[in-house]
Design an enzyme around this catalytic site. Structure first.
Site: not given
Lengths: 490, 100, 487
Positions: C78, C155, C179
């Site tokens: 990420k 997210s 997230s």
């Protein structure tokens, strides 16, 4: 100005009466740690731009603070030396604002729960009196970097070396009442910090700086609105700035105006304070506990361990010197200004006349060192030798006057005083017979003056003493000369 | 969503934007104000909770602040520190001047 | 498509050790998959040469017999994790060309264990979002119902999408209010948020410091265990890092849950949850019962206040954490005549709308006069929420809840911020309490979208969490692959 007479320090006369000053000081002391408060970069002074900077100091994404144990110890030690309450639980808060020398966009400080609470110190005033100044708190915080605004017309240059260096902020209560008191307070704090070893107190290098809060009021009234003068880095400037600011405020109030609470800077060239450009809502710092750090907690027993490592502090030392060495409190207060002064003095005065040793150290030695731009630590005269010099004076081997010559020789040659006296044949002449010989010679050579003296011109006595001393090349014991001359000239 | 709450108005939004150093275009100020009011209206329900005897939660970790020994273990990385700087010169970060 | 994509992390690890194929072959298969699924927009940055070198080095170790736990396994990262010399942007314009000179502790742990980096995965900007619609470079698409352009959640939308689409074998994510768990649920993969303090935050772009945690997104519970084994660990550079050993989670996969007590909190069943999710929640309860667990109704009375608490604390911390993005030392700068102007234009221009909204909220709730009513109040209610969990864990060993109130929704719906925040309603409480939580897929809803169920354990009980999740996974037998996958 309509008053006559001498104004007390800290007071200003105006048309409407006498104003008194109310002063509080916030001292920022750089902790003498090797590395910074929350990062492992060096805290040393004078390094090349941005070389004492870690990724944490530069506030790179994802960087986190880790606290320096030594800095905590110094804060506790200093708190103990200020007779203050040590808070076993304290919290680090973020103080949020934007400036180029503040990479994180916040300063890690302590707001609601500082590591040290209320305390007090005693300061010596010029008139020989003492007064107590309250300490509000002491907390740990990060220093900011440096901005250079004068290298370029439209740009500023930023050096983050100082960013994150550990500071102790020591906040006094508004107990100070004159610029001179403020000077004495800073001197005392500096001294304590140096004793404890927490800060080197070097104001030129910026290790110690003060912000001064100044307001004025008529006696008995509430505190007036205060202004803060920031970043004063010498005791002289502190005194000047406070006086100038207080006068400025009195002028305004006397002409019916009001004081705006604001931050000001001291202009060393004009000797006056000027307003820093104030921004609207400039100071909403939005303090909140730093979520990257946990509350700082330690035990009473740990604090006791720290207490044991404290050296004897100035106030206690002063009392002891006065008692043990029979010197005046004034002399003692000068000697305890620095720990190495005390160490030197105690060695020098061992077995000697305490007062005499103090005089020689304070007046002669300090004066000579200052002239040569030396410090006590590189004094050519060792404490032992100074003591020996004092001993020679006490025993009457040399007179005080001759001792000065010996002293001067000691400054350059590093020889012991007795060696110098011997080599130069400076022993005092204390033998009555010898002195009588000299007296007789002087009397015989100055018969007319003797008659004048016997006839009532008492002032001529000094002349005879002078002549005997001259004849003896200064070696005659002045006390004995005096007594024998008196006898002879009856 | 209709704007039932007026906890903040545009002047307040301007103040907050200034504190946060955010340039907000004039055209978006009203909708931003509406959004903020909706969110603040939503979080206001915390007032219902009785917290008179509750201490704020300092941390969820349950451990004490770890200490680091006082050694120089970092720094001397000017190159790395300056590497991503939009503007630098002679080892300094360069920024537009602060207008005093 | 390549058969190699069929291997999950654990089986690929075994196959590599058995030399059934090489890491280079496996990594190449993933690069083909990345290309095939590029329309999903999961990846922001691919560094093929770098990945190949890592794969080759892994193959050497495998051949030498010196394999490390994740040797040769291709992982997506990420874009909130700083990766040395590889662009790291937090999906934001303000960091558009930022190249960290350092590696985050968590990703370094992965490379030290032999994993191969495929590239940086998109996410909501600065990890703020629940739909991956706020990334500067554009939306990420859920590989489920690919033509409908569904949200992968957020997210960590890029991470979840890539794992589901088989364009990453596994991925790292960060979880602040859900997230990892919410996108995992939306994309039918497993997402694990460990106890706060398990994984180091050093080198992860900070959003909300008291909540952020790194964790894995994987196809299976075993994969999650394998990943977390590597990712977790004490880091003295992070003062909030827990100095506690984590046992080898692989040893807990088959412990089962006989005699364990599972709490069903009454506050997690309410209006607004989709019927299909309720159905699978009930199924899950039965599955666990059948596996020998005891089911107990429990109560977490302050649950409804978790979202308001979160939407005070997280923006407050973020408003301060994002102050460093000022155009001075890194990132994008918009030139201006004065320093303050430069700040305002740089940040106004560099941050997206959601980020700016949250910074504004955060600044407001910390500001003079409002701190007590908002921030301090929220921290007090946070304590009550944590105490709710402490009390419940006196009675039960694990808590079972739906992961999300709905399954995925279409991208571009332009929901207003508040409605978007409600997506996190079931994940936020465990975040506030710092507890470990896992979401695993248990079934599909009527439209064919995956449903995730969440398990929450007590602090540092990742072993128990893994055992329980594995038991549920066994029963659920979720073997579906999205139509948008590379295989």
């Amino acid at each position: 100005m309509s008053e006559t007479g001498i104004l007390k320090p800290g007071h200003i006369n105006g048309e409407t009466g006498t104003w008194e000053m109310v002063i509080g000081l916030e001292i920022h002391a750089q902790i003498s740690s090797k590395s910074k408060l929350f990062s492992g970069a060096s805290a040393s002074f004078g390094a090349e731009a941005n070389s004492n900077v870690s990724l944490v100091d530069a506030a790179m994404p994802g960087m986190l603070p880790v606290i320096n144990e030594f800095c905590i110890e110094q804060a506790v030690k200093t708190g103990l030396a200020l007779n203050a309450k040590i808070n076993n639980v304290s919290v680090f808060d973020r103080k949020n604002y934007f400036y180029a020398d503040l990479p994180q966009g916040y300063q890690i400080s302590q707001f609601t729960k500082p590591i040290v609470g209320e305390g007090e110190i005693i300061i010596d005033l010029d008139n020989g009196k003492q007064t107590t100044i309250g300490i509000e708190r002491l907390h740990l915080e990060q220093d900011a970097g440096k901005s250079l605004h004068d290298q370029h017309p439209s740009k500023s240059f930023i050096d983050l070396n100082r960013t994150g260096v550990a500071l102790m902020e020591i906040v006094s209560k508004p107990d100070i009442r004159s610029p001179q008191e403020a000077g004495a307070y800073v001197k005392k704090i500096r001294s304590i910090l140096r004793y404890v070893g927490a800060c080197d107190g070097n104001m030129e290098e910026g290790s110690l700086r003060a912000d001064c809060n100044v307001s004025v009021r008529k006696s008995g009234e509430e505190f007036g609105t205060r202004c803060e003068i920031k970043n004063l880095n010498s005791i002289r400037f502190i005194i000047q700035a406070i006086q100038s600011e207080a006068e400025r405020q009195v002028d305004i109030l006397e002409s019916g105006g009001k004081i705006n609470q604001e931050t000001r800077l001291f202009d060393t060239s004009t000797g006056e304070t000027r307003s820093m450009r104030s921004k609207e809502d400039a100071h909403d710092y939005r303090y909140f506990p730093d979520p990257d750090l946990l509350p700082l907690e330690f035990s009473d027993s740990w604090v006791q361990e720290i207490k044991k490592t404290l050296p004897e502090l100035p106030d206690s030392l002063k009392k002891r010197l006065v008692n043990d060495f029979e010197i005046t409190p004034y002399d003692a207060s000068i000697l305890v200004e620095e720990k190495d002064y005390v160490d030197f003095y105690q060695k020098a005065a061992k077995g000697q006349d305490g007062k005499l040793t103090a005089n020689w150290m304070i007046t002669e030695l300090f004066g000579a060192l200052k002239k040569e731009n030396l410090t006590l630590s590189n004094s050519p005269i060792s404490p032992e030798n100074l003591g020996k010099l004092v001993s020679l004076i006490s025993k009457g081997t040399i007179s005080g006057k001759i001792a000065k010559d010996v002293f001067a020789e000691m400054m350059t040659s590093k020889n012991s005083p007795s060696d110098i006296v011997k080599d130069k044949g400076l022993e005092q002449v204390s033998d009555d017979t010898e002195i009588l010989k000299l007296i007789d010679k002087v009397i015989s050579e100055n018969k007319d003056k003797v008659n004048d003296y016997l006839g009532g011109k008492d002032k001529l006595f000094g002349f005879f003493v002078g002549q005997v001393m001259k004849l003896s090349q200064g070696k005659a014991n002045p006390g004995i000369v005096n007594n024998l001359l008196k006898e002879k000239l009856k | 969503m209709s704007n039932k709450n007026t906890i903040v108005d545009i002047p307040t939004v301007n103040k907050i934007a200034r504190l946060s150093r955010l340039d907000i275009p004039e055209a978006s100020k009203q909708s931003l104000t509406n959004d903020l009011n909706n969110i603040l209206g939503f979080v206001a329900q915390l007032e219902e909770v009785d917290t008179s005897d509750v201490k704020p939660l300092a941390s969820v970790t349950g451990h004490r602040l770890p200490l680091r020994s006082d050694e120089v273990t970092d720094g001397n990385i000017e190159d790395l520190v300056l590497k991503n700087a939009p503007e630098s010169s002679s080892g300094f970060f360069v920024v537009p001047k602060v207008i005093e | 498509m390549s058969d190699l994509l069929k291997f999950d992390l654990l089986s690929a690890s075994i196959a590599l050790k058995n030399k059934e194929f090489s890491s280079l072959e496996l990594t190449n298969a993933y690069f083909e998959a990345i290309e095939k699924t590029s329309a999903l927009g999961a990846y922001l940055e691919i560094i093929k040469d770098h990945s190949m070198n890592m794969a080759k080095a892994s193959d050497k170790n495998i051949n030498n017999g010196t394999s490390r736990p994740l040797e040769g396994l291709p992982i997506g990262v990420k874009d909130m994790f700083c990766t040395k010399d590889i662009k790291t942007t937090a999906s934001s314009k303000i960091l558009e060309n930022f190249c960290p000179t350092y590696e985050s502790t968590v990703t370094q742990n992965l490379w030290d264990d032999g994993a191969v980096m495929l590239g940086k995965l998109s996410c909501d900007e600065f990890a703020m979002g629940s739909s991956n619609e706020t990334a500067a470079k554009g939306n990420v698409v859920n590989p489920w119902l690919k033509n409908s352009k569904m949200s992968p959640g957020g997210s960590s939308g890029g991470s979840a999408s890539a794992v589901a689409a088989r364009s990453a074998l596994a991925a790292t994510g960060t979880d602040t209010g859900g997230s990892i768990r919410q996108p995992a649920a939306f994309c039918g993969v497993t997402g694990l948020k460990p106890t706060y303090g398990r994984c180091s935050r050093w080198g992860i772009v900070a959003f909300s410091s008291s909540l952020d945690q790194a964790g894995p997104l994987t196809r299976t519970v075993s994969d999650a265990a394998l990943m977390l084994n590597s990712m977790a660990g004490y880091d003295k550079k992070d003062s909030t890092s827990a100095n506690l050993e984590m046992p080898d989670l692989m040893n807990y996969l088959d412990k089962g849950i006989k005699g364990k007590k599972i709490g069903i909190p009454k506050e997690y069943t309410q209006d607004g949850i989709s019927q299909d999710i309720v159905k699978f929640y009930e199924k899950s309860i039965n599955w666990l019962k059948e596996s020998g667990a005891e089911i107990l109704p429990v109560s977490l009375p302050h649950t409804k206040y978790a979202l308001p608490v979160y939407y005070i604390i997280a923006p407050a911390e973020a408003s301060s954490n994002l102050a460093r993005y000022d155009g001075v030392r890194y990132g994008k700068r918009n030139e201006a005549a004065s320093l303050d102007e430069m700040y305002e234009v740089t940040r106004g221009n560099g941050f997206g709308e959601e980020v700016k909204r949250r910074i504004m909220i955060g600044t407001y709730v910390l500001s003079s006069g409002y701190y007590d009513a908002y921030y301090l109040k929220a921290q007090k209610v946070r304590r009550l929420i944590k105490e709710d969990f402490d009390n419940v864990f006196e009675e039960v060993d694990y808590i079972l809840t739906p992961s999300t109130p709905t399954t995925s929704f279409e991208l571009g719906q332009k929901q207003d911020p508040l409605t978007m925040y409600l997506n996190d309603i079931f994940t936020v409480p465990a975040s506030l309490a710092g507890l470990p939580g896992i979401s695993l897929p248990v079934g599909l809803d009527k439209s064919g979208l995956p449903i995730g169920i969440q398990l929450i354990a007590n602090s540092f009980d990742e072993p128990g969490l893994i055992s329980t999740a594995r038991a549920l996974e066994r029963s659920a037998e979720f073997n579906f692959i999205p139509d948008g996958a590379a295989t």
